[in-house]
Design a protein around this motif. Structure first.
Motif: not given
Ligand code: UD1
Length: 375
Positions: A43-45, A69-71, A102-104, A134-136, A243-248
């Motif tokens: 999920q995190h890569y 990975g992401s989705g 987390v989703n995993s 989503p976490e709840e 990374p999510r915040t960086r994109k936004r």
């Molecule tokens: C996830 C968890 C959240 C946890 C957080 C910690 C869920 C629903 N959410 O949120 O509870 O607090 O992790 O970090 O499982 N991305 C990258 N590189 C990475 C990982 C993510 O670029 O290594 C990008 C993805 O492409 C995606 C965004 O970050 O656009 C979000 O990643 P995602 O794993 O979906 O959720 P988080 O916001 O990280």
């Protein structure tokens, strides 16, 4: 006792510090003959979100990386389920251990439950009662499916009791995150992160933001950034950007707004030990993370949480955490209060003593002695 075959699931950053001490504590049980397998869902890569944590936490290299990975929520959860089902069919574990929300975690619990594999849920019972997160959803469903409900705090036991969980399944073990914190603090002293950033210990605030509710909507994120810019006129701010915040920030052109203010430093995410070093000597932490609310409480560092609710109420009731929401009119006076030395004092909650993983291992051993799945 016959040997037990345990499969541990990790996927996202906050899982790594929860599973590392649990694997070590299980390994250390002299009565338990155990095979442990570690599966990373992917999920995190990114290296900064994943690889560095394995080194910093002395977590063994995963036996298997599902590379998901992401989705979207459904894509990510579904892909993990499909890949994990094959692993479970092949390995037939006696127990699956999954942590957090987390989703995993959810995907693992769903697959294991349907395959008849018992699940131990580490960090069970936490509730924000906010179904927009989503976490709840992940927390509630995982707990409904799990056989061993391992809770970090008494509020979690109360939540599970209210939902009708069988009390025999619920075990108050304490907070495993704090085990990793204790294990990492000494090594974090050798970190050079302060020199690298040119900041003095106790002379900065640490910021993290990544919740969809805070970062996905410009009407929420832009005012938060304005608050940070204002605080930065009093104190340097270090902001490791998820990374999510960086994109936004890029999409909303907010990174440009920040650039001229040299006191607000947007940097890449840190590894575990550097980040611990940063928390441990921060004047103040502003965050929307779950784990950081706990780490600041354990360390007695003032924490302002930019959310309206928390699934970790003990950090606010007992610890240093204050929920300030997202309204600048609430956040700024609290920041001033902390900076003038009038911040809230806190205590360390019960069983946040660095030995929670030992109690997890004990619960698993007792369960296995009683017959495991047949208990
Ligand atoms: C996830 C968890 C959240 C946890 C957080 C910690 C869920 C629903 N959410 O949120 O509870 O607090 O992790 O970090 O499982 N991305 C990258 N590189 C990475 C990982 C993510 O670029 O290594 C990008 C993805 O492409 C995606 C965004 O970050 O656009 C979000 O990643 P995602 O794993 O979906 O959720 P988080 O916001 O990280």
């Amino acid at each position: 006792m016959s040997p037990i075959n345990i499969l541990h699931i990790v996927g996202a950053r906050p899982n790594f510090m929860k599973i590392a001490p649990v694997m070590r504590a299980i390994e250390a049980r002299s009565e338990l003959v155990v095979t442990q397998m570690l599966v990373h869902t992917g999920q995190h890569y990114d290296a900064t979100m994943s690889d560095v944590f394995f080194r910093d936490l002395r977590l063994p290299k995963p036996d298997l990386d599902l590379g998901v990975g992401s989705g979207s929520q459904a894509e990510q959860t579904g892909q993990i389920m499909v890949a994990l089902e094959r692993v479970i069919e092949e390995r037939r574990p006696d127990l699956m251990v999954a942590a957090g929300d987390v989703n995993s975690t959810l995907a693992a619990a769903l697959v294991a439950a349907k395959a008849g594999v018992p699940v131990a849920h580490v960090e069970s019972g936490l509730r924000s009662n906010d179904w927009t997160m989503p976490e709840e959803v992940n927390r509630v469903v995982t707990d409904r499916l799990a056989t061993l409900l391992l809770t970090p705090s008494p509020d979690a036991n109360a939540n599970l009791a209210r939902e009708g969980a069988d009390p025999a399944r619920v075990h108050f073990v304490g907070n495993v995150m704090i085990d990793s914190l204790h294990a990492g603090l000494a090594a974090a002293k050798a970190s050079h992160v302060h020199e690298m950033l040119g900041i003095a210990p106790n002379g900065y605030a640490l910021i993290t933001l990544h919740r969809p509710a805070n970062v996905d909507d410009p009407r929420v994120l832009a005012p938060i950034i304005e608050v940070l810019l204002e605080v930065a006129s009093d104190l340097p701010l270090v902001f490791p950007v998820h990374p999510r915040t960086r994109k936004r920030l890029d999409e909303m052109h907010l990174a440009n707004r920040v650039q001229p203010q040299k006191n607000l430093r947007l940097v890449d995410p840190f590894g575990y030990l550097d980040f611990l070093a940063l928390i441990a000597s921060a004047r103040l932490v502003l965050t929307d993370s779950g784990g950081i609310q706990e780490e600041t409480t354990a360390l007695g560092i003032p924490c302002l949480t930019l959310r309206e609710n928390t699934e970790r109420p003990i950090t606010a009731e007992v610890g240093t955490n204050v929920l300030v929401g997202r309204d600048p009119a609430r956040i700024l006076p609290e920041v001033k209060r902390v900076l003038s030395g009038r911040g809230k004092a806190g205590r360390v909650p019960e069983k946040w003593d660095g030995r929670a993983a030992e109690r997890v291992a004990e619960v698993i051993e007792q369960w296995w002695k009683r017959g495991g799945p047949r208990a």
